[in-house]
Every structure is written in C-alpha cells, then in structure tokens.
Motif scaffolding. Sequence first.
Motif, PDB file in Angstrom:
ATOM      1  N   VAL A 126     -52.613  23.232 -36.170  1.00  0.00           N
ATOM      2  CA  VAL A 126     -53.001  22.798 -34.583  1.00  0.00           C
ATOM      3  C   VAL A 126     -53.565  21.325 -34.567  1.00  0.00           C
ATOM      4  O   VAL A 126     -53.164  20.730 -33.323  1.00  0.00           O
ATOM      5  CB  VAL A 126     -54.178  23.970 -34.179  1.00  0.00           C
ATOM      6  N   PHE A 133     -51.101  18.752 -33.666  1.00  0.00           N
ATOM      7  CA  PHE A 133     -50.499  18.323 -32.298  1.00  0.00           C
ATOM      8  C   PHE A 133     -50.824  17.172 -31.549  1.00  0.00           C
ATOM      9  O   PHE A 133     -52.022  16.966 -31.560  1.00  0.00           O
ATOM     10  CB  PHE A 133     -50.553  19.574 -31.472  1.00  0.00           C
ATOM     11  N   ILE A 164     -48.548  21.777 -26.213  1.00  0.00           N
ATOM     12  CA  ILE A 164     -49.559  22.521 -26.722  1.00  0.00           C
ATOM     13  C   ILE A 164     -50.936  21.597 -26.803  1.00  0.00           C
ATOM     14  O   ILE A 164     -51.909  22.008 -26.729  1.00  0.00           O
ATOM     15  CB  ILE A 164     -49.223  22.789 -28.408  1.00  0.00           C
ATOM     16  N   LYS A 209     -52.450  21.459 -23.606  1.00  0.00           N
ATOM     17  CA  LYS A 209     -53.015  22.624 -23.357  1.00  0.00           C
ATOM     18  C   LYS A 209     -54.507  22.582 -24.113  1.00  0.00           C
ATOM     19  O   LYS A 209     -55.448  23.249 -23.495  1.00  0.00           O
ATOM     20  CB  LYS A 209     -52.255  23.864 -23.638  1.00  0.00           C
TER      21      LYS A 209
END
Length: 354
Positions: A219, A222, A228, A231
Amino acid sequence: MLNKYKTIIIGAGQAGLAMGYQLQLKKEPFLIIDAHQNIGDSWRLRYDSLQLFTPRSHSSLPGLKMSGNPSGYPNKDELAEYLQKYQQKFKLNVKLNKKVKSVVKVNDEFIIKTTDEKEFNCSNVIVATGPFQVPYIPKFHEELSPSINQLHTEDYKNPSSLKNGDVLIVGGGNSGMQIAVELANDNKKVYLSLGKKPKFFPYQILGKSIFWWLSVLGVMRFTINSKIGQKIKQNDPIIGKEILPLIRNGHIKTLNRATDSSGEIVYFANKTSLKPSNIIWATGYKNDYSWIKTSSENVFNSKGLPNHERGVTKEKGLYFIGLSWQYRRGSALLLGVGEDAEFIANQVTGGNLT
C-alpha cells in the motif's frame, strides 16, 4: 556580502536533513537554513503529549536508525533529539536562526533574504518547510467573544493551557484526536466537531504495526498518480482507536462540522449549537509560498500550491520536498521522505526525471 552556495535547503526538519544527507552522499555542496534556534524545534515546541503514529521501526531517516524498542512509538521530544543527533552524526551544514523572508530568481541564480538582513546566493533552492507552516483557523472564529479561550493546536501544550470549563475541539485529524483523549482522561468535558465520519486503523494488527502491514501489502508503494493512491489520499484514516471507548461512554461527545459563531455560541451544520469555555482549533495548517518569487509561469496553482512532478518544478533549480503526498503516502513522513530526497538529489546533480 552575498553568501554563495551551490544549493540551499530551506528548513532543517526531517525533510531538509534527509535532503542534506542525500546531497552529501553525492559530495554536492549545500547549506541548510532554518528559522528555529535548535534542530528539532519544529517537533520539540508542539504539545506535550504528542506521539508519532509510526513506530520507531518506521520513523528513521536514511543512514541512522532510531534507538529504542522498534515496536514502540516515539514522542515528540524523542524525535526532536533524534533529528539533532542525525545532523550531528553526519555533520550536515546548517545555519539556524535564519528565517527566510524572500526568495527571488535573478537571471540564473536565486537570492535568498532572511529577516536578519542576511543574503544568500545559490543555483538551486530546495524548499523543505514541511506541512506545518501557517496555522489555519476558520474566519468565523473572529466573531467569538474574548471570554472564550481559543487556541490552535500549535499553541496548545497541555491541559493547563485551558481555563476551567468544557472544551470544544474543532477538527478530527490525528492531533485533534490525541488532544481529545488527553483532555478526557484529565476529566475535562470534551466536545469534538468533525467534518466527516473518520476512519480508524489500529496501531497494531496481530502484534505488527499497521505500517508493517501496509508495507508488506504494497500500500505504501502506491503513487499519487495511481487510482488507488488517489483513493487513499481522499480517505486518509486516523491511526489509533483510543478515542472510541471514550466516545462510547460519553466522555467525549461528537458534534457536526462547525460552520459559524456569534458571541459565546458556536453553530454546527445540523443546526445545533454550543457555548464552550475553551476552543482548540485542530484545523491544521495552510501553506504560504508568497515569499517565493519565480520567473517561470505556473510554478504555483490557483490555490498557491506548487505545481511539481515529484518535487521538481518548472522553475529551473527550484524544488520541493516533504509535501503531503509529494509522490507517495509517506512523502511527508520520516519513513518515506528519504526516497524523495534521493530522487531530488539525482535531479540536482543532473539526473533524469524518471
């Protein structure tokens, strides 16, 4: 007389020090200037109970691990001492008590003027002033009575900063949540005004830091340009759930977004109101780059924020580091700023924008 340097970094917080470290590895001459009296003061002078939401294992700059239990969470004084130790260990070239009042591009060089009437000349400027520049407070606070004790989180130190009576905290970021918990545990009657329902992540899952999991799951890799990444940026969670039981048992009462005020009354989006004795504005900070005068167009957008690609602007020689989501989630955090610093160091020394 002008002080001439190849590169000047403005700001000696974690971003500026990481930047200096990377330039030093490349044997690139530089100077870091900072407005504070001591390295680490940007953290040292904040509220007493401030604790990082990243564990020590994810709170180190390149080249020097933070000492102590890797699974523990450092407080603001520990981080301040770590930054001071970092500068000393690598003998990074820093001048303190130099508050910048203007940066002007003249031909191919930058002229930097400080409030003590010193001038510096350089080919490259790297702005590392961080996310905590100018405290932001909604304008309607001016309509409130002087009888209400108003503080921004920058000025709050501990419960003794407040007068007797209840406390309204406006803003639901990590700082607002931490202060709300501290005050509730000090038996203050606390109200928390939130613009939207927050999302909470625990500090740990199955004995591992949430940042360990985010790293393992990819994560943290990103970028801001990915779907993603966008977001995640729009729904950044609160780290830590200590506040939730205090909300459930009524020690902290949540309210809608504060929208207006008059006299001794604050009004909220759902037409309710409150008459608090104290208000802590946990409403964050705003950037102010009006002191940077560029020769190129579109260096700053309509909101006054830098137009950049990974910290590189359209103005030759002007760079930024330590911006929120400069490239990834960790760009404004200790665990991610080193990668951005390495990238910009490559650009300063003639690398490609890749």
